[in-house]
Design an enzyme around this catalytic site. Structure first.
Site, mmCIF file in Angstrom:
data_model
loop_
_atom_site.group_PDB
_atom_site.id
_atom_site.type_symbol
_atom_site.label_atom_id
_atom_site.label_comp_id
_atom_site.label_asym_id
_atom_site.label_seq_id
_atom_site.Cartn_x
_atom_site.Cartn_y
_atom_site.Cartn_z
ATOM 1 N N ASN A 115 -12.704 -3.263 2.759
ATOM 2 C CA ASN A 115 -13.806 -2.308 2.761
ATOM 3 C C ASN A 115 -14.730 -2.654 1.600
ATOM 4 O OD1 ASN A 115 -12.641 -0.910 4.964
ATOM 5 N ND2 ASN A 115 -11.304 0.213 3.568
ATOM 6 N N ASP A 164 0.859 -1.189 0.000
ATOM 7 C CA ASP A 164 0.000 0.000 0.000
ATOM 8 C C ASP A 164 0.895 1.238 0.000
ATOM 9 O OD1 ASP A 164 -1.731 2.213 0.967
ATOM 10 O OD2 ASP A 164 -3.208 0.626 1.240
ATOM 11 N N ILE A 165 0.556 2.181 -0.872
ATOM 12 C CA ILE A 165 1.384 3.379 -1.041
ATOM 13 C C ILE A 165 1.343 4.280 0.192
ATOM 14 C CG2 ILE A 165 -0.302 4.957 -2.097
ATOM 15 C CD1 ILE A 165 1.848 5.362 -4.342
ATOM 16 N N HIS A 184 -10.090 -5.660 -2.774
ATOM 17 C CA HIS A 184 -8.731 -5.904 -2.266
ATOM 18 C C HIS A 184 -8.775 -6.077 -0.759
ATOM 19 C CE1 HIS A 184 -9.522 -1.579 -2.256
ATOM 20 N NE2 HIS A 184 -8.753 -1.522 -1.177
ATOM 21 N N PHE A 185 -7.864 -6.887 -0.273
ATOM 22 C CA PHE A 185 -7.740 -7.117 1.164
ATOM 23 C C PHE A 185 -6.485 -6.431 1.667
ATOM 24 C CE2 PHE A 185 -10.728 -10.214 -0.137
ATOM 25 C CZ PHE A 185 -11.553 -10.410 0.959
ATOM 26 N N HIS A 186 -6.622 -5.742 2.792
ATOM 27 C CA HIS A 186 -5.480 -5.108 3.453
ATOM 28 C C HIS A 186 -4.908 -6.108 4.460
ATOM 29 C CE1 HIS A 186 -6.610 -0.816 2.394
ATOM 30 N NE2 HIS A 186 -7.766 -1.433 2.157
#
Ligand code: AMP
Ligand code: ZN
Length: 131
Positions: free
Chosen positions: A84, A28-29, A97-99
């Site tokens: 989310n 993640d940026i 997408h999964f964090h």
């Protein structure tokens, strides 16, 4: 084409951590903590409702792999896995997408507030869910 589809197509660069036929994972940026990884299907689905079962399984297996990687390679003791689902939940990029978020003691990451059920409310909710 959404921003993550552009990354998947190599039109935009990313800090790739993992790739296979169905799944891509990159940093993640704007990480919650360093090593914060995003795991996603290569095929565009907006959310969990849309994704095929096969792709969902493939993505979740990589989520598990990434958690293990954080522990083994970065010495992370624990991590959060969040997703989310739809804008109301905070989804900004409309590509599922999964964090996978490394956690450290005292990192200041705050989870959601909790509440209490009102009288009869839990029964009402269960009734609806099971109807
Ligand atoms: P969400 O709110 O679940 O849609 O989260 C989107 C996430 O994507 C945020 O944490 C962003 O920091 C991250 N993000 C957006 N653009 C990029 C990018 N080009 N490379 C890496 N991460 C990104
Ligand atoms: Zn997309």
């Amino acid at each position: 084409m959404c921003i993550f589809c552009k990354i998947i197509a190599h039109d935009i660069p990313c800090h790739q951590v993992y790739e296979d036929e169905e799944v891509l994972a990159f940093l993640d940026i704007k990480p919650v903590n360093p090593g914060h990884i995003l795991v996603m299907p290569k095929k565009h689905y907006q959310n969990i409702d849309d994704i095929s079962e096969d792709d969902f399984i493939a993505v979740m297996l990589v989520v598990k792999k990434m958690g293990k990687l954080l522990k083994e390679k970065l010495g992370v003791v624990g991590y959060n896995v969040t997703e989310n689902n739809d804008p109301i939940s905070g989804q900004i990029v409309p590509h599922l997408h999964f964090h996978v978020i490394p956690r450290h003691a005292g990192d200041g990451h705050v989870q959601w507030p909790q509440s209490e059920y009102g009288p009869g409310e839990v029964e009402e909710i269960l009734k609806k869910l099971k109807s």
